[in-house]
Structures are given as C-alpha cells and as structure tokens.
Write a protein that holds these residues in place. Structure first.
Motif, PDB file in Angstrom:
ATOM      1  N   GLU A 517       0.823  -1.216   0.000  1.00 56.69           N
ATOM      2  CA  GLU A 517       0.000   0.000   0.000  1.00 56.69           C
ATOM      3  C   GLU A 517       0.849   1.255   0.000  1.00 56.69           C
ATOM      4  O   GLU A 517       0.466   2.283  -0.541  1.00 56.69           O
ATOM      5  CB  GLU A 517      -0.911  -0.020   1.237  1.00 56.69           C
ATOM      6  CG  GLU A 517      -1.927   1.117   1.261  1.00 56.69           C
ATOM      7  CD  GLU A 517      -2.874   0.982   2.440  1.00 56.69           C
ATOM      8  OE1 GLU A 517      -3.703   1.887   2.623  1.00 56.69           O
ATOM      9  OE2 GLU A 517      -2.779  -0.022   3.175  1.00 56.69           O
ATOM     10  N   SER A 519       3.563   1.968  -1.627  1.00 55.06           N
ATOM     11  CA  SER A 519       4.321   2.300  -2.835  1.00 55.06           C
ATOM     12  C   SER A 519       3.479   2.147  -4.085  1.00 55.06           C
ATOM     13  O   SER A 519       3.832   1.391  -4.984  1.00 55.06           O
ATOM     14  CB  SER A 519       5.558   1.409  -2.936  1.00 55.06           C
ATOM     15  OG  SER A 519       5.156   0.049  -2.977  1.00 55.06           O
ATOM     16  N   PRO A 520       2.329   2.864  -4.181  1.00 57.75           N
ATOM     17  CA  PRO A 520       1.480   2.731  -5.370  1.00 57.75           C
ATOM     18  C   PRO A 520       2.138   3.272  -6.624  1.00 57.75           C
ATOM     19  O   PRO A 520       1.870   2.793  -7.713  1.00 57.75           O
ATOM     20  CB  PRO A 520       0.226   3.538  -5.002  1.00 57.75           C
ATOM     21  CG  PRO A 520       0.700   4.532  -3.979  1.00 57.75           C
ATOM     22  CD  PRO A 520       1.776   3.825  -3.212  1.00 57.75           C
ATOM     23  N   ARG A 521       3.008   4.279  -6.466  1.00 54.13           N
ATOM     24  CA  ARG A 521       3.609   4.868  -7.661  1.00 54.13           C
ATOM     25  C   ARG A 521       4.493   3.856  -8.386  1.00 54.13           C
ATOM     26  O   ARG A 521       4.567   3.849  -9.618  1.00 54.13           O
ATOM     27  CB  ARG A 521       4.425   6.110  -7.280  1.00 54.13           C
ATOM     28  CG  ARG A 521       5.055   6.809  -8.477  1.00 54.13           C
ATOM     29  CD  ARG A 521       5.677   8.131  -8.090  1.00 54.13           C
ATOM     30  NE  ARG A 521       4.688   9.066  -7.615  1.00 54.13           N
ATOM     31  CZ  ARG A 521       3.936   9.809  -8.419  1.00 54.13           C
ATOM     32  NH1 ARG A 521       4.072   9.710  -9.723  1.00 54.13           N
ATOM     33  NH2 ARG A 521       3.049  10.643  -7.927  1.00 54.13           N
ATOM     34  N   ALA A 524       2.335   1.887 -10.654  1.00 55.01           N
ATOM     35  CA  ALA A 524       1.922   2.637 -11.838  1.00 55.01           C
ATOM     36  C   ALA A 524       3.067   2.758 -12.836  1.00 55.01           C
ATOM     37  O   ALA A 524       2.883   2.606 -14.036  1.00 55.01           O
ATOM     38  CB  ALA A 524       1.430   4.033 -11.422  1.00 55.01           C
ATOM     39  N   GLU A 561      -8.406  -7.230  -3.329  1.00 56.58           N
ATOM     40  CA  GLU A 561      -8.238  -6.741  -1.960  1.00 56.58           C
ATOM     41  C   GLU A 561      -8.758  -7.766  -0.950  1.00 56.58           C
ATOM     42  O   GLU A 561      -8.157  -7.985   0.103  1.00 56.58           O
ATOM     43  CB  GLU A 561      -8.947  -5.402  -1.802  1.00 56.58           C
ATOM     44  CG  GLU A 561      -8.308  -4.277  -2.608  1.00 56.58           C
ATOM     45  CD  GLU A 561      -9.070  -2.967  -2.472  1.00 56.58           C
ATOM     46  OE1 GLU A 561     -10.006  -2.901  -1.648  1.00 56.58           O
ATOM     47  OE2 GLU A 561      -8.730  -2.010  -3.181  1.00 56.58           O
ATOM     48  N   VAL A 567      -4.363  -3.360  -1.062  1.00 60.49           N
ATOM     49  CA  VAL A 567      -5.131  -2.236  -1.585  1.00 60.49           C
ATOM     50  C   VAL A 567      -4.562  -1.862  -2.952  1.00 60.49           C
ATOM     51  O   VAL A 567      -3.376  -1.581  -3.084  1.00 60.49           O
ATOM     52  CB  VAL A 567      -5.058  -1.022  -0.636  1.00 60.49           C
ATOM     53  CG1 VAL A 567      -5.801   0.165  -1.242  1.00 60.49           C
ATOM     54  CG2 VAL A 567      -5.639  -1.386   0.723  1.00 60.49           C
ATOM     55  N   SER A 569      -4.077   0.546  -6.032  1.00 56.65           N
ATOM     56  CA  SER A 569      -4.103   1.984  -6.279  1.00 56.65           C
ATOM     57  C   SER A 569      -4.848   2.305  -7.564  1.00 56.65           C
ATOM     58  O   SER A 569      -4.694   1.619  -8.576  1.00 56.65           O
ATOM     59  CB  SER A 569      -2.664   2.510  -6.378  1.00 56.65           C
ATOM     60  OG  SER A 569      -2.666   3.849  -6.818  1.00 56.65           O
ATOM     61  N   GLU A 570      -5.646   3.375  -7.531  1.00 52.81           N
ATOM     62  CA  GLU A 570      -6.348   3.847  -8.727  1.00 52.81           C
ATOM     63  C   GLU A 570      -5.368   4.402  -9.759  1.00 52.81           C
ATOM     64  O   GLU A 570      -5.711   4.546 -10.923  1.00 52.81           O
ATOM     65  CB  GLU A 570      -7.362   4.932  -8.348  1.00 52.81           C
ATOM     66  CG  GLU A 570      -8.675   4.404  -7.803  1.00 52.81           C
ATOM     67  CD  GLU A 570      -9.512   3.742  -8.895  1.00 52.81           C
ATOM     68  OE1 GLU A 570      -9.415   4.153 -10.060  1.00 52.81           O
ATOM     69  OE2 GLU A 570     -10.265   2.807  -8.558  1.00 52.81           O
ATOM     70  N   ARG A 571      -4.141   4.718  -9.327  1.00 55.05           N
ATOM     71  CA  ARG A 571      -3.162   5.253 -10.274  1.00 55.05           C
ATOM     72  C   ARG A 571      -2.848   4.241 -11.366  1.00 55.05           C
ATOM     73  O   ARG A 571      -2.586   4.624 -12.506  1.00 55.05           O
ATOM     74  CB  ARG A 571      -1.867   5.619  -9.543  1.00 55.05           C
ATOM     75  CG  ARG A 571      -2.024   6.739  -8.525  1.00 55.05           C
ATOM     76  CD  ARG A 571      -0.670   7.116  -7.958  1.00 55.05           C
ATOM     77  NE  ARG A 571      -0.820   8.109  -6.907  1.00 55.05           N
ATOM     78  CZ  ARG A 571       0.039   9.094  -6.715  1.00 55.05           C
ATOM     79  NH1 ARG A 571       1.076   9.209  -7.509  1.00 55.05           N
ATOM     80  NH2 ARG A 571      -0.136   9.953  -5.732  1.00 55.05           N
TER      81      ARG A 571
END
Length: 887
Positions: A517, A519-521, A524, A561, A567, A569-571
């Motif tokens: 959670e 490190s969503p970037r 992406a 999930e 989780v 990420s929406e990214r």
C-alpha cells in the motif's frame, strides 16, 4: 542410384564382436546358400540402400562380411545379414545368429531389432507413455476418456493468406469435429495432388492445440492415423527444448523419446519421408535472423535446441519429413519465412455439444455433471467462454470444489480474467486462517517470479530461482508450479514451470496490482513500463496485457483486496486508461479507400500493426466496466479493423465495445471475413436458397428463416440505447445475405447511427434489397449512405426507390457506381417525388451519357436546394424539352 557408403566406424568391442558373429554365420553357408544370399542381398536393399552388384557377384564369406560391415556399419550389418538369411531360406543360420547376438551383445544392441521390428516396440512405448496426460493440477487422466473433440477448420491456403486482402480469399472449409477422419485429412493432397509436408495448427492460448497434438500422437501409435505413411512420430515441446541446457543433436532428441538407447536412429533418419515431428509451441522460437536461430542441417550435429527446431521448420533438416506445428493465433506472422508451403488449420475449441460432453467426462458423476452444466448453461457469458477448453477446465475445477463442499454456485464470471481469478481464489481458500498472511506473501513472490519470466521470455525456472524468493516447498509452489526432472550432463536437472503458460502470464499481470500500500507509484510506473515497452515484445505480452486490464475493473480490484490482502491503487488504472487513449490516431477519410483492394503495404508494417486495434478492444472487453471503456474509446474517433477473420470471441468483444462506444464513434471493417465457418453441415442453407429469393413475400419469409449471421451480436449491440455509434463502413468485405438481413434489422432501431458506407464490398441483389428496406423504415435514422459497388446496376433500383420513403436520408454518395441511362432516368423521377428528402447526391467518377446529364440538370432546376455533384454539371445549358418528372 546407390546412396553413399557409410564411413567405416572405429572397431570398438561391440563392433569387433559383431564382425566376428557375421563372419562365422556366413562361413556356415554352403556355396549354393552363399550364392542365394548374394542375390537376395542385391534384390532387397536394406533401408533403401544396397551394395553395388559388382562388389557382391564374386565375393566369398570373408569378402561379404567385409562389404556388409563397411557399407552398413558392424551392428546394423548383423540385422541386414539376419533378414537376408531368412529370405534366402537359411533360417537355421539366421536363428543361430540372433541367439549368439543376444548372448554376446545383449538387448541394448542398437541393431538388435530391425527398423520394422523396432517400429512396433516404439508404438507400444508411445501408447504407454501417452496413455495418460497430466492436467494443470498434476492430476493424471486417461487421454481416451478425457479428450473431447474440438472444432478444426482446415484453411485452403497457407499463412501468407493472412497478409492479403481477405475479401478475395477463398472461403475456408467448414469446421469439423476432431475425430480420426479429420486428423487424417490434415495431410491430405491438395487440388494439384500435392501432399503438404508441414501442417500448422493455430489458435489462441488454451484452445486445445497441445491436447490435439498429443491425441494425434496417441492415435498414430494406436494404428489409427497415417498408416503406411509414418513409421515414427516424435513429440517436441519447443519451450522445454529451448530452455534445456547444453547441446543436443536431433538424433539425441529422438533417442530421448525411445524406450531404450538402442534405437536404430541411423536407419530411422535414413528414411525421413517416414517420420513425423510434432513441434508444440513453435511461437516460442527466436525471431528469424537472430544469431541463435541459424538452422541446423545435420541431424547428428550437437547444437542448441533453437537451431535443431529451426532446421526442422524451414526444411534445412530432413526436408522430406512431415511436420505438425502448433502456434498461437497471434504468432503465425512470426513463422513467416521459416515454413515451407504450410497447410494451415485453425483450432476453434468446443462446440456447444462438446462442452456438455466435457463436463460429463470431467465430473464422472452424472448428478454433479448435470448440475454444474445447467448452472453454466444459464450463465450465457460464462457458457460462451467455455468454448476454450482451458477455461472449461478451470470452470469445472472450481465448480467441482464448490459442489464437493456443498457450496452455492452463485458466483459467476464474465471474462477470462475473472475465471482465472476465481480459480486462484478457490485454490487458496483451503489455507487455514492463521496461514493466510503467509500465503498472501508467497503469492506476491510467485507473481514476481512470473513477471521476471514473462519479461525475460523464460518459462523454465531453476531451484535457485525458487530458493532466492523463498518459494521452494511453499503452498503456492505446490498449487501453481509443476516440477520436471531432466537428464543433465553430470546429474539430474530439476526445473519448475507454471501449470500452464497462461497462468504465468496471469500472475505476471497480477504482480502489478499486488504492490504494498505504501508504494502505489511503483506499480503505476511498472504498468507504464509494460504498456510502453519494447515493440518486439508486443506479441509476447498480449495475454499479460489483457489480464492486466481485466484485473483493473472495480469488481476485480475488490476481489483482489479481499482475497490477497492488498489495496490496489487507482493510479494503476488511470495510467492504463491514458495509455489506451494515446493509441488512437486519425485514419484516412472514407472516400480515400477507393482502390484499397489494390494497395499492398510492406510486410513488416503490416505485421507490426496487424489487428492492433482489435487487441485493444480485447483489453477493454476484459474490464467489463462500461464507463471505463467509454472513456478509453474517446481517444479513437474511428475504430478500424483490417484483415480480421472474425471468430465468435472477436465478435463478442467488438459487440461489447460498440455497445459502450461514446458519441460520434465510427467503425470501419476493411477486408474482413465476416462469415467464419462453423460445424460442418450437410449442405449450406444459404446455398440452397441462393438464386431462389426474389421480391415476393414468400421469399422474404424464407429469408427470415435463415440462421443468424455471425455478426448478429454486433448488430444487436448497435441497437442498444446506450450505443452511440454514429458511422459504420464495410469496405472490401463479402456480405452474405444473412449479414445483410441482420444489418437491415439493426438499421431500423440503431439510436445513433447516422452514416452507412458499403465500399467495394461484395453483396447480392437480395442483400442490397434487404438493406434498402431497412433504410426505408420510418424509425431508421441514417442520414448519409455511401455506395461504391461494381455491378448490381439493376439492383440499384431498390436503393433509388427507397429515396421516396426514407424520412432521414439526406445524402447519397454513388461515386464509382455504374449507372445505366435508364437508371438515371428513374432516379431523376424519384428525386422529384414529394416524399424524397435528399439534399445531396454525389456522382463523382460516374460515367454519364449526355442525355443523363441533361436530365440531372433538369432536376437541379426543379429542385434548386438539391446539390448534385458531377464534373459534367458545372456548365448550365437549357434542360431538354418534354422531360417529365412523373413516376
């Protein structure tokens, strides 16, 4: 002509014993027996080769032993001598030779059995080895009981047809169910009497190509296939051979499949026309031109698997041997240049009838099979997906587990992604609650391993790879990896691979969503790397990319999930959306398609862009999220699909995306095959009705009884109230009558369709009449009709007549059509009818007589608001007197 002699081998212990036995046997013969022996040796050449008569005519026992040893080699010479003695009616000496042979050399002797005798032994070995097949969960099942017939369509031309305009391509044969007769037909002679030496079985992942290939091998060994044509058949799993360390020759690969190391390989290879090699997964081979892909030409040269397989493919190695090659449907272009005059066949999965058979074979319990089948049958989307055997297996596996635990079968799946996700969740559900966090951590590591393999084009993993990620002995290794032990140079080589290649691609896609959670970037950025990566990996990453989009739907993200404690990420989703929108590009204007059928693009460019927009639609289909698809398609003002042979799944994907398309969307189908063959029928209903359909009410009723066209789901999607498709163009396509009928029905109800184009497409007079009826319907909203048709001059009367009734049509483009003077006269009269609402008539590139030009000028005078474009109408002489506008 005699073949060249075998080089004289070194006299090792076995060779010396063989020569001693041979000489002793020949010295036991009388002069009369020796004479018969020499003549029989000349008259019945062994393996197609014989010692020149000049060397045999006066040879004594010592000379004969020398000649036989030198010509055939010491041990093979024993077999030649034994068979010749039997033909010379010296059976006691032949029997004594065999007995001494067994005593002195043992049963491992390479010449102990002749090729004909070894053939029987080898067939029995294949039957034992391949009587059972391992399913993806490592359960072994009998191939005779589990194999379910597939639909196979044998194409009438080679792979190169995929690069041509398919509007002119010959229609394929109807798809046949894969029984023994169908398999025998794969190598049948063509119209010129030539028998293909290479047959390609192509189809998408999981469609059953490998199972079909193994069944062909099994049926051959059982004596059902290629009798009198193939003596030995060998199964070559390309992916496994490419990753096997060290070097091997083709002869070594053959010995690996034999029951012992004493197989008469040299004699087998001496008759290559009697051999069949089954190359499974040829799309795994390196691209043509790569340094490691230089084909091997010597069957005894120890080299890389890529060179051996490449040599077989392009006939540099054993040019007269038969090849059966399996490859994914997206990969045949990669084989271009490798294959020599291939005959192609498409594997199309299960028919509806065979889906049911598969369920009953899988469950082996009538009550459970019926319950599971009824549940899937009621779920239309899931039932359609089950035409893919691997999807069918996953569905059956999940339902079997749920029925076994007496669970509710209410969970449904609409896409391949959701089926795979459901399967994985079901497999992990058996873990105790206390172990769930550990198993979830293992799953992340497994996904990382899968991604490493996909990006590095590796399907085999060493034990050290599992140890590095602490996966050895884990639950996920047991569930999703299969172990293989291969003979190595010094010790047994242990490797692991995913239970199916498609699972590796699925886990690779899942890895982008199972990030921590915090490190969503990173996730992406990873998605961006995947989607914008090396173009050479595009074909290789097709399935991974589809799975990625399927996992990005809101419903699937919640599943991830819930099942994997992560989780999402929406990214990641937004990055994927921006990538799709960036793939849109402006296309040529419709009027620029004139002469398209004569245009040839460079092969490299064609291959790179082939069906690329269709692949994007597959990605969007996997999401099953209407709003996301509508947003994504905003980057594509026009969807253009070129050179597509529409499968059932292609049509389902296109239909879904059209149903979700945004306002102003245009769709162009160029040189597409719109009528794929289904199961073989006794006689096509369309052909029986061809020519009998006129304008009578009875013929129209008969037309309605025709089966739905393959594009019916697409036309139904166009009538959906949320569909905003505004333009449809069919260019250089063949339009059967039932396609025209279904399109005509759609024209009456499509809420947003404003433009229809039929450019250089082939259709009948009946088809044009049906389309005209749809355009004339009061609810039809089409405002612009473009026709560029050769022929059908008489049938244009239906289009012209429709102008009196069509409430919406304002623009008619007949550029390039042939209009006889009588048709122009009729059209001028219709144009002045009170019910005609036409505002623009384009007649560019239409040849008109002077009289027709005068009549059109008269119409312009009578209806000054009507715009008629034609070069001859630029001047304005007086209209002819006496012209009547009455109908």
């Amino acid at each position: 002509m005699d073949e060249p002699e075998a080089s004289c081998p070194s006299m090792g212990p076995h060779a010396a014993v063989a020569r001693e036995l041979l000489l002793a046997a020949l010295e036991d013969l009388s002069q009369e027996q020796l004479k018969r022996f020499r003549h029989k040796l000349r008259d019945a050449p062994a393996d197609g080769r014989s010692i020149p008569w000049g060397r045999l005519e006066c040879a004594d026992a010592v000379d004969l032993a020398e000649q036989l040893t030198h010509f055939y080699g010491p041990e093979p010479a024993l077999d030649v001598a034994r068979k010749t003695l039997k033909r010379a009616d010296v059976r006691d000496v032949a029997a004594r030779l065999k007995e001494q042979w067994l005593q002195r050399l043992g049963r491992s002797s390479s010449a102990l059995l002749s090729v004909s005798e070894y053939k029987k032994k080898y067939r029995e070995h294949v039957l034992r080895q391949h009587a059972k097949v391992k399913e993806r969960n490592a359960r072994s099942v009998k191939i005779k009981k589990r194999f379910t017939k597939l639909l196979i369509a044998r194409e009438s031309a080679g792979l190169e047809e995929a690069e041509l305009g398919l509007a002119e391509a010959a229609e394929p044969e109807c798809a046949r169910r894969s029984d023994t007769h169908t398999f025998n037909l794969l190598f049948r002679r063509d119209a010129e009497g030539q028998r293909p030496l290479t047959v390609v079985l192509q189809g998408p992942a999981g469609i059953g190509k490998t199972m079909a290939a193994k069944k062909i091998l099994y049926d051959w060994a059982a004596g059902k296939l290629y009798q009198g044509q193939v003596d030995f058949a060998f199964f070559m799993p390309c992916g496994e051979l490419l990753e096997r360390p060290g070097t091997r020759s083709l002869a070594d690969l053959i010995l690996d499949q034999c029951p012992d190391r004493g197989a008469p390989v040299q004699q087998m290879l001496g008759q290559p026309q009697r051999l069949l090699f089954i190359l499974d997964g040829a799309d795994e081979l390196p691209a043509l031109g790569a340094p490691e892909a230089a084909p091997c030409t010597d069957p005894f040269e120890a080299t890389s698997g890529a060179r051996v397989l490449g040599g077989l493919l392009n006939k540099a190695l054993l040019p007269t041997a038969r090849l059966l090659v399996t490859t994914r449907a997206s990969a045949p272009g990669k084989l271009q240049g490798r294959l020599c005059s291939p005959q192609c066949a498409e594997v199309r999965g299960f028919s509806d009838k065979d889906k049911k058979k598969y369920f009953y074979k899988f469950f082996q319990d009538e009550w459970r099979a019926e319950r599971a089948y009824r549940f899937v049958k009621e779920n239309k989307t899931l039932f359609e997906l089950c035409f893919v055997p691997f999807v069918c297996w996953i569905v059956c596996t999940v339902l079997h587990q749920q029925l076994k635990l007496d669970q509710d079968l209410s969970r449904t799946s609409k896409t391949t992604t959701s089926v795979y996700l459901l399967f994985i969740a079901s497999m992990l559900s058996s873990a105790p609650a206390a172990d769930v966090p550990r198993v979830q951590g293992e799953l992340r590591k497994l996904c990382h391993l899968a991604l490493e393999g996909v990006l590095g084009r590796r399907a085999q993993f060493a034990e050290r790879d599992l140890e590095r990620l602490e996966l050895r002995g884990s639950k996920v290794q047991t569930l999703f990896l299969s172990k293989k032990e291969l003979p190595g140079v010094l010790e047994t080589e242990v490797t692991y691979q995913f239970i199916d290649q498609s699972f590796q691609e699925f886990f690779a896609a899942l890895s982008y969503l199972l990030e921590d959670e915090g490190s969503p970037r990173a996730a992406a950025d990873g998605v961006g790397t995947l989607l914008r990566g090396d173009a050479q990996l595009r074909h290789h990453l097709v399935l991974t990319t589809r799975f990625l989009f399927g996992l990005l739907s809101a419903e699937r993200m919640l599943d991830i999930e819930r099942h994997f404690g992560c989780v999402v990420s929406e990214r990641v989703k937004q990055d994927a959306l921006r990538w799709v929108q960036g793939q849109g590009c402006p296309r040529v204007a419709p009027e620029e398609t004139e002469g398209l059928e004569d245009t040839e693009e460079p092969e490299e460019e064609e291959e790179e862009g082939l069906n690329y927009q269709l692949e994007l639609l597959y990605c969007l289909y996997e999401t099953q999220e209407d709003a996301f698809v509508r947003q994504a398609l905003c980057g594509f003002p026009e969807l253009t699909l070129e050179h597509v042979r529409f499968s059932r799944m292609d049509v389902a994907v296109l239909s879904y995306c059209v149903r979700c398309c945004p306002t102003g969307q245009a769709l162009r189908l160029v040189s597409c095959r719109l009528a794929p063959a289904q199961e073989k029928k006794k006689k096509s209903l369309v052909k029986r009705l061809q020519g009998s359909l006129g304008g009578s009410s009875s013929s129209r009723a008969t037309m309605k009884q025709l089966p739905a066209s393959p594009l019916c789901p697409l036309f139904e999607a166009m009538t959906d109230q949320q569909c905003r498709l505004s333009s449809l163009t069919l260019s250089c396509c063949k339009l059967p009558d039932n396609v025209c009928r279904d399109l005509s029905e759609a024209l009456r109800a499509a809420p947003a369709l404003r433009e229809l184009g039929l450019l250089h497409s082939r259709l009948s007079e009946v088809g044009l009449r049906l389309l005209s009826e749809g355009l004339a319907w009061p609810q039809c909203r089409v405002q612009t009709l473009r026709l560029q048709l050769s022929g059908l001059q008489g049938a244009l009367q239906y289009v012209v007549s429709m102008l009196r009734q069509s409430p919406a049509l304002t623009t008619l483009d007949l550029s390039g059509c042939q209009l006889p003077s009588s048709m122009v006269t009729y059209m001028c009269a219709v144009l002045q009818h009170p019910g005609c609402s036409l505002q623009t008539l384009s007649l560019a590139s239409v040849e008109l007589s002077e009289g027709s030009v005068q009549e059109l000028r008269a119409v312009k005078t009578a209806k000054p608001d009507l715009v008629i474009t034609h070069p001859a109408l630029d001047s304005h002489p007086e209209p002819p007197t006496g012209f009547s506008s009455a109908l």
